[in-house]
Design a protein around this motif. Sequence first.
Motif, PDB file in Angstrom:
ATOM      1  N   GLY A 104      -6.195 -85.002  -2.057  1.00 42.99           N
ATOM      2  CA  GLY A 104      -5.823 -83.530  -2.052  1.00 42.99           C
ATOM      3  C   GLY A 104      -7.083 -82.656  -1.663  1.00 42.99           C
ATOM      4  O   GLY A 104      -7.886 -83.076  -0.924  1.00 42.99           O
ATOM      5  N   GLN A 105      -7.025 -81.451  -2.339  1.00 41.88           N
ATOM      6  CA  GLN A 105      -8.077 -80.449  -2.192  1.00 41.88           C
ATOM      7  C   GLN A 105      -8.926 -80.369  -3.204  1.00 41.88           C
ATOM      8  O   GLN A 105      -8.555 -80.744  -4.418  1.00 41.88           O
ATOM      9  CB  GLN A 105      -7.438 -79.123  -1.826  1.00 41.88           C
ATOM     10  CG  GLN A 105      -6.234 -79.121  -0.974  1.00 41.88           C
ATOM     11  CD  GLN A 105      -6.299 -79.272   0.572  1.00 41.88           C
ATOM     12  OE1 GLN A 105      -7.432 -78.779   0.793  1.00 41.88           O
ATOM     13  NE2 GLN A 105      -5.223 -79.766   1.249  1.00 41.88           N
ATOM     14  N   ILE A 160       1.391 -77.850   4.321  1.00 45.95           N
ATOM     15  CA  ILE A 160       2.280 -78.828   3.358  1.00 45.95           C
ATOM     16  C   ILE A 160       3.689 -78.376   3.138  1.00 45.95           C
ATOM     17  O   ILE A 160       3.602 -77.076   3.077  1.00 45.95           O
ATOM     18  CB  ILE A 160       1.333 -79.558   2.591  1.00 45.95           C
ATOM     19  CG1 ILE A 160       0.859 -78.540   1.443  1.00 45.95           C
ATOM     20  CG2 ILE A 160       0.446 -80.410   3.003  1.00 45.95           C
ATOM     21  CD1 ILE A 160       0.202 -78.960   0.402  1.00 45.95           C
ATOM     22  N   TRP A 161       4.483 -79.301   2.904  1.00 47.39           N
ATOM     23  CA  TRP A 161       5.853 -78.745   2.433  1.00 47.39           C
ATOM     24  C   TRP A 161       5.894 -78.077   1.136  1.00 47.39           C
ATOM     25  O   TRP A 161       5.521 -78.887   0.191  1.00 47.39           O
ATOM     26  CB  TRP A 161       6.839 -79.998   2.595  1.00 47.39           C
ATOM     27  CG  TRP A 161       8.036 -79.635   1.869  1.00 47.39           C
ATOM     28  CD1 TRP A 161       8.756 -80.115   0.972  1.00 47.39           C
ATOM     29  CD2 TRP A 161       8.918 -78.666   2.566  1.00 47.39           C
ATOM     30  NE1 TRP A 161       9.925 -79.725   0.869  1.00 47.39           N
ATOM     31  CE2 TRP A 161      10.236 -78.527   1.574  1.00 47.39           C
ATOM     32  CE3 TRP A 161       9.019 -77.896   3.736  1.00 47.39           C
ATOM     33  CZ2 TRP A 161      11.398 -77.720   2.090  1.00 47.39           C
ATOM     34  CZ3 TRP A 161      10.057 -76.939   3.981  1.00 47.39           C
ATOM     35  CH2 TRP A 161      11.328 -76.983   3.020  1.00 47.39           C
ATOM     36  N   SER A 205      -1.862 -75.654  -6.739  1.00 55.48           N
ATOM     37  CA  SER A 205      -0.295 -76.148  -7.353  1.00 55.48           C
ATOM     38  C   SER A 205      -0.428 -77.685  -7.211  1.00 55.48           C
ATOM     39  O   SER A 205       0.756 -78.402  -7.379  1.00 55.48           O
ATOM     40  CB  SER A 205       0.513 -75.659  -6.351  1.00 55.48           C
ATOM     41  OG  SER A 205       0.027 -76.112  -4.776  1.00 55.48           O
ATOM     42  N   GLN A 206      -1.698 -78.379  -6.892  1.00 50.27           N
ATOM     43  CA  GLN A 206      -1.570 -79.954  -6.910  1.00 50.27           C
ATOM     44  C   GLN A 206      -1.609 -80.380  -8.244  1.00 50.27           C
ATOM     45  O   GLN A 206      -1.919 -79.792  -9.240  1.00 50.27           O
ATOM     46  CB  GLN A 206      -2.663 -80.390  -6.103  1.00 50.27           C
ATOM     47  CG  GLN A 206      -4.118 -80.152  -6.593  1.00 50.27           C
ATOM     48  CD  GLN A 206      -5.000 -80.435  -5.565  1.00 50.27           C
ATOM     49  OE1 GLN A 206      -4.707 -81.377  -4.744  1.00 50.27           O
ATOM     50  NE2 GLN A 206      -6.179 -80.044  -5.610  1.00 50.27           N
ATOM     51  N   TRP A 207      -0.928 -81.595  -8.411  1.00 49.88           N
ATOM     52  CA  TRP A 207      -0.755 -82.119  -9.497  1.00 49.88           C
ATOM     53  C   TRP A 207      -2.106 -82.619 -10.445  1.00 49.88           C
ATOM     54  O   TRP A 207      -3.018 -83.079  -9.506  1.00 49.88           O
ATOM     55  CB  TRP A 207       0.064 -83.606  -9.585  1.00 49.88           C
ATOM     56  CG  TRP A 207       1.366 -83.131  -9.633  1.00 49.88           C
ATOM     57  CD1 TRP A 207       1.734 -82.299  -8.570  1.00 49.88           C
ATOM     58  CD2 TRP A 207       2.371 -83.441 -10.361  1.00 49.88           C
ATOM     59  NE1 TRP A 207       3.294 -82.055  -8.892  1.00 49.88           N
ATOM     60  CE2 TRP A 207       3.347 -82.749 -10.125  1.00 49.88           C
ATOM     61  CE3 TRP A 207       2.688 -84.250 -11.425  1.00 49.88           C
ATOM     62  CZ2 TRP A 207       4.826 -82.949 -10.775  1.00 49.88           C
ATOM     63  CZ3 TRP A 207       3.650 -84.571 -12.109  1.00 49.88           C
ATOM     64  CH2 TRP A 207       4.967 -83.963 -11.693  1.00 49.88           C
ATOM     65  N   VAL A 264      -2.432 -85.442   0.467  1.00 48.94           N
ATOM     66  CA  VAL A 264      -2.615 -84.200   0.955  1.00 48.94           C
ATOM     67  C   VAL A 264      -2.455 -83.353  -0.367  1.00 48.94           C
ATOM     68  O   VAL A 264      -2.895 -81.842  -0.086  1.00 48.94           O
ATOM     69  CB  VAL A 264      -1.912 -83.699   1.983  1.00 48.94           C
ATOM     70  CG1 VAL A 264      -2.224 -84.546   3.242  1.00 48.94           C
ATOM     71  CG2 VAL A 264      -0.571 -83.574   1.555  1.00 48.94           C
ATOM     72  N   GLY A 265      -2.482 -83.736  -1.487  1.00 45.76           N
ATOM     73  CA  GLY A 265      -2.294 -82.748  -2.551  1.00 45.76           C
ATOM     74  C   GLY A 265      -1.199 -81.981  -2.677  1.00 45.76           C
ATOM     75  O   GLY A 265      -1.073 -80.655  -3.289  1.00 45.76           O
ATOM     76  N   ALA A 266       0.019 -82.285  -2.060  1.00 47.88           N
ATOM     77  CA  ALA A 266       1.255 -81.541  -1.923  1.00 47.88           C
ATOM     78  C   ALA A 266       1.868 -81.411  -3.374  1.00 47.88           C
ATOM     79  O   ALA A 266       1.931 -82.579  -3.913  1.00 47.88           O
ATOM     80  CB  ALA A 266       2.203 -82.022  -0.720  1.00 47.88           C
ATOM     81  N   PRO A 267       2.583 -80.287  -3.817  1.00 48.32           N
ATOM     82  CA  PRO A 267       3.063 -80.290  -4.944  1.00 48.32           C
ATOM     83  C   PRO A 267       4.485 -81.343  -5.114  1.00 48.32           C
ATOM     84  O   PRO A 267       4.117 -82.023  -6.368  1.00 48.32           O
ATOM     85  CB  PRO A 267       3.850 -78.821  -5.150  1.00 48.32           C
ATOM     86  CG  PRO A 267       3.493 -78.077  -3.788  1.00 48.32           C
ATOM     87  CD  PRO A 267       2.616 -79.117  -2.999  1.00 48.32           C
ATOM     88  N   PHE A 268       5.105 -81.485  -4.407  1.00 51.84           N
ATOM     89  CA  PHE A 268       6.254 -82.547  -4.395  1.00 51.84           C
ATOM     90  C   PHE A 268       5.697 -83.967  -4.289  1.00 51.84           C
ATOM     91  O   PHE A 268       6.201 -84.838  -4.946  1.00 51.84           O
ATOM     92  CB  PHE A 268       7.355 -82.470  -3.350  1.00 51.84           C
ATOM     93  CG  PHE A 268       7.774 -81.103  -3.810  1.00 51.84           C
ATOM     94  CD1 PHE A 268       8.655 -80.906  -5.004  1.00 51.84           C
ATOM     95  CD2 PHE A 268       8.006 -79.847  -2.803  1.00 51.84           C
ATOM     96  CE1 PHE A 268       9.156 -79.576  -5.122  1.00 51.84           C
ATOM     97  CE2 PHE A 268       8.571 -78.900  -3.033  1.00 51.84           C
ATOM     98  CZ  PHE A 268       9.019 -78.384  -4.249  1.00 51.84           C
TER      99      PHE A 268
END
Lengths: 730, 319
Positions: free
Chosen positions: A498-499, A615-616, A627-629, B117-121
């Motif tokens: 992630g970031q 990203i989607w 917003s990442q988990w 990529v740390g995407a929320p979904f």
Amino acid sequence: MRMLDLGAGLATIALAWLAGFGVPLLIHRRSRLATAWSLECASLGGITGMVLGAGALVGGGAQHLTILSGGRVPSVRNFPALDLDVYLDPLAGLFLLLISFFAVIISIYSFSFLQKEPDRVKIAAIYNLYLLSLVFVVVANNVFFFLLFWELMTLTSAYLVLYRHNKLADAGKSEGTDYEDAVTSPQVYLVASHFSTVLIAVALLGLAAYAQQAHYTNVFDFRTLKEFAAASAQSPALPLDWIFVVALVGLGIKAGMVPFHFWLPYAHPSSPANIHAMMSGVMIKIAVYAMLRLFFEFLQPVGWWWGVLLVALASLTTLVGVLYAIFNSNLKTALAYHSIENIGIILVGIGTALIFRWPGFPAASGNLLATLALIAALYHLVNHAVFKGLLFLCTGAIEQLTKTVDMEKLGGLALHFPWTTALFIAGALAIAGFPPFNGFVSEWFVVQSLLTGLDQTAISFQLFAQPLTLLLALVLLANAFALTAFCFLKVVVTVFLGQPGRLAEPEQWLKRDVPWAMRGVLLLLAGMCVVLGLFPSQVINLFTPITARLTGSAEAVPVVSMGWGLQLSLPPPLEAWGDLEIIPMVGIGLLVALGAYTLRGVTRRQPSPAAPQAIWSCGSPILPAQSQWTEAALSFWVGHTFGAMLGQAWSRMFSRRPMVGQKAFLRDEMRLSDDAAAVEVFRRALNRGLDILVTFSETFGSEAQNKDIRRYLTYIFVVILLAFVILIPS
Amino acid sequence: MEMNTPLAVAQGLFFILVAPLVVGLLRWLRARAQLRAGPPPGQVYLDLAKLFRKTSSNPVGATWIFRASPYIVFGCYGVLGFGFPLFLPPLVHPGLIAVVYVLGLAAFFSALGGMAVGAPFGGLGSSRTMFLRILIEPAFFLIILAVALKAHSTNVMVAIAPMRNFPGGFFEPATLMLLLAAAIIGIMEAHRIPVENLETNLELTMAQRANSLEYSGPHLALAEWAEALKLLFFLTFTASLFLPTFIADSPDAARLTAAFVFYVVKILLLLVLLTAWELLRPRARLRASLEWNTEAIFLTLLAIAYTLARQILTKGPGQ
């Protein structure tokens, strides 16, 4: 094969490490030189130890040597209790090799790791003394010196646990819960360790007293105790159960066995990362070494419930360890909890072996099953040292690169530090037990030994408790294995993928990956994870002399045949049980997959996409870092499932804020707060117990010591009376 | 046991190549049952071919972990085809316990890919699949232990042996209980209907699907193919270990054909049952999987207790 004489080898080791300890104290002003000197001495002693240990392990025989006879000390003439005896058999050789190997690689790692460390001279010097105590605990052949070096081990490591305190004090942060934790952690460590030392001393001295009663001379010598055990195995006369319990609690504390583990995740993470690797990777296994010696060599015959108790506690240890690891956001603490879990796996193997050492069990299959379980335990011990060493040293690298090990403040490290990331993932795969890494083989072995054991206890059914415990262990281990994979997924995801997170300060991170000295050590360990996973048979066959000695079976049974993967070649009645040809297969599968991945990049016909796309996010723009988990959100469902086992630790993690609502899933509100961290069930239990003890002794003490002369005279009278009662019959 | 290497390799390749067809068949059967025309079963291959021709996207923050994950996941499931008997003895005898770990490795990297990529979904998918994983894995592990205890071996060919002499091995309480448990676990692990509806594309209800949400082109093709492999593996697992099985030991054409036809018929039968099941059940909440899992574990423990009790009572190896 003996390349090095025992006396010369040990003298070299002792001299090197004493020089590594002493000289830097004299030249500590030139700290760079002093540190380098210390670390070089540590490596030199380590290399000697490796040669010595490898010789003993491969040679198979036992060597004995009296270094310093108590008789030479003028005032204590002919007092054999003070002989500095050393004894090196394959079991001691294995541990010597393990300690020395890690001494060498951690020294190499420390050359760069300690470079910017203000306290480096002290750490490096004490590190030498610490190594010395570890090695001499393993080779000591005498109750007195065993306890002496055991104590030295505790004290030197306690000094290293002071590290976090010193660091905070130097930085002027002598307030707050963090600092209080840093102050109390060496205290907790010392109290727990000394309590354990007392219990071990009681157990050993009790055993020696029994031997004395049976008219043995020189009862402080381990060889005498072994002879005594061999004799009492033939004609059991003495109650050994209490010694077992006392020793189990004493060594269980030191090993970090539930419910005596509470100090470990508290104390170990306070030491610097390189020392932490030594403590969690190697030192806690010294307790396992002592257990092997005591339970298999000194305490005979084995009681029917010994193994049952040990397996039950150990399997509980695995589950508790991994659950607390999941709910900890400090990487070092989480890894310390994983050490507890892995000690649990090792002890499951040892306990299973003890179950089958019970004389009531049919000897033919009993010895074989004990051998299998011991091999599982020993191989997991080696593997755990390797992959845990890798993970701890990676954590040290992360600490150096980012100045923090708080998972909430990390994230996206893969973008900046590809080497550390890849090596940590290798360690994570190994500890999670995935083929073709080494953790898989030993976990497979543990399961296999439990399974064959369950089958055989059912066939030759004697006690209901035996199959029941083995089944319990299998169920708990199955859960623990799945949770370990989850935990390391969570760690890898939060730290590396992630970031960089919301609380992270990537601008303060170093720009480059760790230097090659550290990277080389990490690469070596990661390589060993793979090699030990792909060629387990070669290593396991080295354990044959150890298991033959511990199980007391005359002939050594090689349980695996050589070659790729692993094939159990067991004699009847176990010949049908399992093989493991898939390890190389998975290795090949992964190689093909990675090869395809690499080749695709080379032969791609289309131009690679120029710019990275967003990203989607369902079409609305988002801020990835926010917003990442988070790790708390990721582990919510685990808490939902297993939370009841953790007391309040998990529920506080989540219930302090509502799960729904816009503020949910944010890092700072979800973290395991300091007060929540303090509610670990076992620590609360200890605190409560101590509370009761203090209250009791206060009431009783003030009542008993009321400065009334008549009362004291009564005490004296009672003591004399008791002395008569005890002494007159003999 | 005789092993014919080229045939065993062919079996593994067959496993890999036929997996998309199974997914296609499932979709087709479902459509036919709902009186829709539905895409032909072979459509899945066309979809995959189309995806393989496209370019993979490259989201912000993607590293090698993101790109390599689909390959590794595919590799793990692919290996299982070479280590499990479909209608022939497999290329290697993996030992049943290893199967759990290979599946675990695949799930690990699938979840890593979802979060890469740390995407929320992606996080949604990863956390849900891993939650299901920690429920499924112990249950699956216990099923395998029960099988091993029944057969006194973790070797897959020995474990399968009772199923090969038809009526005796099958009509046994432990086997029937394990069949039920394996069906539950298979449905959960393959993310079929009460756990997840793979036919929809609604982000909020996704679990496994969300792991491949960031992927496109060949990566997506590999991820979907891997899912198909997983489904086929669980069908095979149930069909081979808990249903009557016919394995061709010798490369004799008649036996080989018979074994092959027998395998295909069994898989088709399971597919029809799965379709019927999926039509009758609604998708449940994620929380409900806990109950499912408990049922599976309970059934397995009963089977283990039965096996052990039988051994204790007969004072000797069962069968």
